[in-house]
Design a protein around this motif. Structure first.
Motif, PDB file in Angstrom:
ATOM      1  N   MET A  62      -6.608  12.499   4.813  1.00  9.55           N
ATOM      2  CA  MET A  62      -7.818  11.970   4.180  1.00  9.55           C
ATOM      3  C   MET A  62      -7.733  10.452   4.100  1.00  9.55           C
ATOM      4  O   MET A  62      -6.729   9.894   3.652  1.00  9.55           O
ATOM      5  CB  MET A  62      -7.968  12.549   2.771  1.00  9.55           C
ATOM      6  CG  MET A  62      -9.176  12.013   2.006  1.00  9.55           C
ATOM      7  SD  MET A  62      -9.195  12.533   0.271  1.00  9.55           S
ATOM      8  CE  MET A  62      -9.347  14.309   0.465  1.00  9.55           C
ATOM      9  N   ASP A  63      -8.769   9.786   4.548  1.00 11.48           N
ATOM     10  CA  ASP A  63      -8.847   8.333   4.427  1.00 11.48           C
ATOM     11  C   ASP A  63      -9.296   7.979   3.014  1.00 11.48           C
ATOM     12  O   ASP A  63     -10.424   8.277   2.614  1.00 11.48           O
ATOM     13  CB  ASP A  63      -9.831   7.776   5.459  1.00 11.48           C
ATOM     14  CG  ASP A  63      -9.924   6.259   5.413  1.00 11.48           C
ATOM     15  OD1 ASP A  63      -9.139   5.637   4.662  1.00 11.48           O
ATOM     16  OD2 ASP A  63     -10.785   5.693   6.110  1.00 11.48           O
ATOM     17  N   LEU A  64      -8.435   7.339   2.271  1.00 17.65           N
ATOM     18  CA  LEU A  64      -8.739   7.005   0.884  1.00 17.65           C
ATOM     19  C   LEU A  64      -9.551   5.719   0.751  1.00 17.65           C
ATOM     20  O   LEU A  64      -9.978   5.368  -0.349  1.00 17.65           O
ATOM     21  CB  LEU A  64      -7.441   6.886   0.082  1.00 17.65           C
ATOM     22  CG  LEU A  64      -6.619   8.176  -0.049  1.00 17.65           C
ATOM     23  CD1 LEU A  64      -5.315   7.906  -0.780  1.00 17.65           C
ATOM     24  CD2 LEU A  64      -7.420   9.261  -0.755  1.00 17.65           C
ATOM     25  N   GLY A  65      -9.765   5.035   1.838  1.00 21.01           N
ATOM     26  CA  GLY A  65     -10.588   3.830   1.803  1.00 21.01           C
ATOM     27  C   GLY A  65      -9.956   2.684   1.037  1.00 21.01           C
ATOM     28  O   GLY A  65     -10.668   1.847   0.467  1.00 21.01           O
ATOM     29  N   LEU A  66      -8.625   2.614   1.017  1.00 21.11           N
ATOM     30  CA  LEU A  66      -7.939   1.573   0.262  1.00 21.11           C
ATOM     31  C   LEU A  66      -7.399   0.438   1.128  1.00 21.11           C
ATOM     32  O   LEU A  66      -6.880  -0.556   0.596  1.00 21.11           O
ATOM     33  CB  LEU A  66      -6.782   2.193  -0.535  1.00 21.11           C
ATOM     34  CG  LEU A  66      -7.213   3.086  -1.698  1.00 21.11           C
ATOM     35  CD1 LEU A  66      -6.034   3.893  -2.214  1.00 21.11           C
ATOM     36  CD2 LEU A  66      -7.841   2.267  -2.815  1.00 21.11           C
ATOM     37  N   LYS A  67      -7.529   0.564   2.429  1.00 17.26           N
ATOM     38  CA  LYS A  67      -7.047  -0.498   3.315  1.00 17.26           C
ATOM     39  C   LYS A  67      -7.785  -1.801   3.023  1.00 17.26           C
ATOM     40  O   LYS A  67      -9.019  -1.823   2.920  1.00 17.26           O
ATOM     41  CB  LYS A  67      -7.242  -0.101   4.777  1.00 17.26           C
ATOM     42  CG  LYS A  67      -6.708  -1.137   5.770  1.00 17.26           C
ATOM     43  CD  LYS A  67      -6.804  -0.629   7.189  1.00 17.26           C
ATOM     44  CE  LYS A  67      -6.419  -1.699   8.207  1.00 17.26           C
ATOM     45  NZ  LYS A  67      -5.063  -2.254   7.961  1.00 17.26           N
ATOM     46  N   ASP A  68      -7.023  -2.871   2.847  1.00 20.41           N
ATOM     47  CA  ASP A  68      -7.519  -4.215   2.559  1.00 20.41           C
ATOM     48  C   ASP A  68      -8.144  -4.360   1.179  1.00 20.41           C
ATOM     49  O   ASP A  68      -8.694  -5.424   0.863  1.00 20.41           O
ATOM     50  CB  ASP A  68      -8.521  -4.682   3.629  1.00 20.41           C
ATOM     51  CG  ASP A  68      -7.870  -4.802   5.000  1.00 20.41           C
ATOM     52  OD1 ASP A  68      -6.696  -5.195   5.058  1.00 20.41           O
ATOM     53  OD2 ASP A  68      -8.538  -4.485   6.003  1.00 20.41           O
TER      54      ASP A  68
END
Length: 258
Positions: free
Chosen positions: A1-7
């Motif tokens: 699952m992509d948690l959308g926390l990159k950057d």
């Protein structure tokens, strides 16, 4: 699952040890930038050297979180170095079981300083920056002791302060919802962190902690990663429709107590 926390850019108070340190590590693994706070600069430096050897994705600000100037400095450093703030994790705490009749005024005040002020002041400092982003996520580390009394560990001052943090979670969630700033909390049970070494002799800590394994229906005490993973989830885009929640992360302990 992509948690959308990159950057994404995250601030963690109480970030030098235990749950805070593990949360910082997991956020870095997700590609986030992290700024940690605590009282002891040497501990913060050591933590960042271990979890971000390059030093490119993290920073620290040492200082007393009960002083509003510390929160202002923390946010200013984060904005200056990484351009803004997306996530705030209020993870400060202290714990020292004792009968309620034995508390001194200074001890009671210290719980309010570390936990209640340690929630209010960081949120006051960070909310304007999150509003600039158009959204944000705040996660508070609460406690099972704010949900239920635990007879072997009398902790009225701690419990009252953590109940205040839980109340702040719900009230701030409502106040900040129109700015798309979500506010949630986790409520751990017994988690094996260095906090127990602050009031027990080092040689007694393993014995005392082992005695609490069966307190949890799942048969074991928590580890920092157990709580950190829940914090990461609540801070992430995967929880974008969750706010005002106090989530027990306790191996089933409060299910048994209710």
């Amino acid at each position: 699952m992509d948690l959308g926390l990159k950057d994404k850019v995250a601030i963690i108070t109480g970030g030098g040890t235990g749950i805070g340190r593990k949360t910082a590590e997991l956020l870095l693994n997700e590609g986030a930038k992290v700024v940690i706070n605590g009282r002891r600069a040497d501990v913060l430096k050591s933590t960042l050297k271990a979890i971000d050897p390059s030093g490119e994705h993290s920073a620290y600000v040492a200082g007393d979180i009960a002083d509003p100037a510390t929160s202002k400095q923390l946010v200013a450093k984060t904005v200056d170095q990484f351009g803004g703030v997306d996530v705030l994790i209020n993870n400060t705490g202290k714990f020292g079981p004792k009968p309620f009749m034995d508390y001194t005024p200074d001890e009671i005040q210290s719980y309010l300083d570390v936990i209640v002020k340690g929630t209010l002041y960081p949120v006051q400092a960070v909310a304007p920056e999150m509003k600039k982003r158009g959204k944000g996520a705040i996660v508070n580390t609460g406690s099972m002791w704010a949900l239920a009394a635990v007879e072997p560990t009398p902790s009225t001052a701690y419990s009252a302060a953590m109940a205040g943090r839980h109340a702040l979670t719900k009230n701030l969630a409502v106040e900040l919802a129109s700015d798309q700033i979500r506010v949630n909390a986790v409520a751990p049970a017994v988690v094996e962190t260095p906090i127990y070494n602050t009031f027990l002799p080092d040689k007694e800590v393993p014995k005392v902690l082992n005695g609490f394994n069966e307190f949890h229906p799942l048969g074991r005490n928590g580890q920092p990663k157990d709580v950190a993973q829940a914090i990461i989830y609540l801070a992430s885009e995967a929880a974008s429709w969750i706010t005002g929640v106090v989530l027990p992360v306790d191996g089933g302990a409060t299910a048994r107590l209710r």
